[in-house]
Design a protein around this motif. Structure first.
Motif, PDB file in Angstrom:
ATOM      1  N   LEU A  30      43.278  66.767 -40.670  1.00 39.43           N
ATOM      2  CA  LEU A  30      42.024  67.075 -39.984  1.00 39.43           C
ATOM      3  C   LEU A  30      41.330  68.282 -40.620  1.00 39.43           C
ATOM      4  O   LEU A  30      40.098  68.303 -40.733  1.00 39.43           O
ATOM      5  N   HIS A  31      42.115  69.275 -41.056  1.00 38.45           N
ATOM      6  CA  HIS A  31      41.513  70.421 -41.747  1.00 38.45           C
ATOM      7  C   HIS A  31      40.866  69.968 -43.057  1.00 38.45           C
ATOM      8  O   HIS A  31      39.801  70.474 -43.436  1.00 38.45           O
ATOM      9  N   GLY A  32      41.504  69.017 -43.747  1.00 34.37           N
ATOM     10  CA  GLY A  32      40.918  68.480 -44.976  1.00 34.37           C
ATOM     11  C   GLY A  32      39.593  67.788 -44.702  1.00 34.37           C
ATOM     12  O   GLY A  32      38.617  67.975 -45.429  1.00 34.37           O
ATOM     13  N   LEU A  33      39.555  66.962 -43.633  1.00 31.88           N
ATOM     14  CA  LEU A  33      38.305  66.299 -43.254  1.00 31.88           C
ATOM     15  C   LEU A  33      37.225  67.311 -42.902  1.00 31.88           C
ATOM     16  O   LEU A  33      36.065  67.166 -43.296  1.00 31.88           O
ATOM     17  N   LEU A  34      37.609  68.339 -42.162  1.00 36.35           N
ATOM     18  CA  LEU A  34      36.656  69.373 -41.770  1.00 36.35           C
ATOM     19  C   LEU A  34      36.116  70.100 -43.002  1.00 36.35           C
ATOM     20  O   LEU A  34      34.916  70.395 -43.088  1.00 36.35           O
ATOM     21  N   GLY A  35      36.987  70.348 -43.976  1.00 39.93           N
ATOM     22  CA  GLY A  35      36.556  70.988 -45.221  1.00 39.93           C
ATOM     23  C   GLY A  35      35.542  70.145 -45.976  1.00 39.93           C
ATOM     24  O   GLY A  35      34.534  70.661 -46.481  1.00 39.93           O
ATOM     25  N   TRP A  36      35.790  68.824 -46.061  1.00 38.77           N
ATOM     26  CA  TRP A  36      34.839  67.928 -46.712  1.00 38.77           C
ATOM     27  C   TRP A  36      33.508  67.916 -45.965  1.00 38.77           C
ATOM     28  O   TRP A  36      32.431  67.941 -46.580  1.00 38.77           O
ATOM     29  N   ASP A  37      33.572  67.871 -44.627  1.00 39.37           N
ATOM     30  CA  ASP A  37      32.331  67.880 -43.842  1.00 39.37           C
ATOM     31  C   ASP A  37      31.517  69.140 -44.103  1.00 39.37           C
ATOM     32  O   ASP A  37      30.298  69.080 -44.279  1.00 39.37           O
ATOM     33  N   ILE A  38      32.192  70.275 -44.134  1.00 39.24           N
ATOM     34  CA  ILE A  38      31.488  71.540 -44.368  1.00 39.24           C
ATOM     35  C   ILE A  38      30.917  71.577 -45.783  1.00 39.24           C
ATOM     36  O   ILE A  38      29.773  71.996 -45.996  1.00 39.24           O
ATOM     37  N   GLY A  39      31.687  71.083 -46.759  1.00 37.42           N
ATOM     38  CA  GLY A  39      31.191  71.028 -48.137  1.00 37.42           C
ATOM     39  C   GLY A  39      29.956  70.139 -48.258  1.00 37.42           C
ATOM     40  O   GLY A  39      28.966  70.507 -48.896  1.00 37.42           O
ATOM     41  N   TYR A  40      30.013  68.960 -47.636  1.00 38.98           N
ATOM     42  CA  TYR A  40      28.863  68.059 -47.658  1.00 38.98           C
ATOM     43  C   TYR A  40      27.671  68.674 -46.922  1.00 38.98           C
ATOM     44  O   TYR A  40      26.521  68.513 -47.338  1.00 38.98           O
ATOM     45  N   LEU A  41      27.921  69.365 -45.829  1.00 41.84           N
ATOM     46  CA  LEU A  41      26.842  70.007 -45.076  1.00 41.84           C
ATOM     47  C   LEU A  41      26.159  71.086 -45.921  1.00 41.84           C
ATOM     48  O   LEU A  41      24.928  71.182 -45.933  1.00 41.84           O
ATOM     49  N   ILE A  42      26.936  71.859 -46.641  1.00 41.34           N
ATOM     50  CA  ILE A  42      26.366  72.879 -47.529  1.00 41.34           C
ATOM     51  C   ILE A  42      25.533  72.212 -48.623  1.00 41.34           C
ATOM     52  O   ILE A  42      24.418  72.648 -48.937  1.00 41.34           O
ATOM     53  N   GLY A  43      26.063  71.133 -49.197  1.00 42.84           N
ATOM     54  CA  GLY A  43      25.322  70.392 -50.218  1.00 42.84           C
ATOM     55  C   GLY A  43      24.009  69.849 -49.675  1.00 42.84           C
ATOM     56  O   GLY A  43      22.965  69.926 -50.329  1.00 42.84           O
ATOM     57  N   ALA A  44      24.055  69.274 -48.479  1.00 42.65           N
ATOM     58  CA  ALA A  44      22.836  68.741 -47.862  1.00 42.65           C
ATOM     59  C   ALA A  44      21.822  69.850 -47.619  1.00 42.65           C
ATOM     60  O   ALA A  44      20.617  69.664 -47.825  1.00 42.65           O
TER      61      ALA A  44
END
Length: 183
Positions: free
Chosen positions: A69-83
């Motif tokens: 779940l921490h890995g998923l959260l990290g990807w979400d935050i990375g994608y959010l920063i990119g967006a």
């Protein structure tokens, strides 16, 4: 001298209207897609966060679930920063800020590589699925295949459009439309 005005026989006194700028239209579409994606990442991150709060402490299973779940959260935050970067670069270009033109060129090229890489990866994953291993059978595979083909078609259209946008933003006629910040 002063006040002397030369009128050419080609001067009709009518100003040419600026041509429709397709690069601006594509910039708007990119901004809207990034904003929509950002909202999706926020919702997914909230769901992952809620699931993370419900994981009972202790045990190796809990640690594996928590790590996932921490890995998923990290990807979400990375994608959010990119967006967010895409939205800011697009907004800057729409407002014709000089700094945004070069930023959006780089962003468009990076997105082009990312979209192409994701398409190739998705295609290889699709090729690796054994239809006999899917318990739900052929209907699930047909539905997944249709979604995959739509995804790949959108990616196939996106790559040349992103390359074209990066190229357009480097053209002298487009570069002249941007203004520097008054300093």
């Amino acid at each position: 001298g002063d006040g002397l005005m030369v009128i050419s026989r080609f001067d009709t006194g009518v100003r040419k209207r600026p041509r429709f700028a397709w690069w601006r239209m594509l910039t708007w579409v990119l901004l809207l897609a990034a904003a929509f994606g950002g909202v999706q990442y926020i919702h997914h991150a909230q769901a992952v966060w809620e699931a993370l709060q419900k994981v009972p402490p202790g045990g190796s299973d809990s640690q594996q679930i928590t790590a996932g779940l921490h890995g998923l959260l990290g990807w979400d935050i990375g994608y959010l920063i990119g967006a967010f970067v895409v939205v800011v670069a697009c907004a800057g270009c729409i407002l014709r800020q000089a700094w945004a033109r070069s930023v959006l060129r780089v962003v468009a090229l990076l997105l082009c590589v990312w979209v192409a890489y994701g398409g190739v990866t998705l295609w290889h994953q699709w090729q690796g699925i054994d239809p006999g291993s899917v318990q739900e059978g052929q209907q699930l595979m047909a539905d997944f295949g249709r979604v995959l083909r739509i995804n790949l078609a959108l990616r196939a259209v996106s790559v040349p459009l992103l390359l074209w946008l990066a190229w357009q933003l480097g053209q002298p006629a487009v570069r002249l439309q941007f203004r520097s910040r008054p300093g």
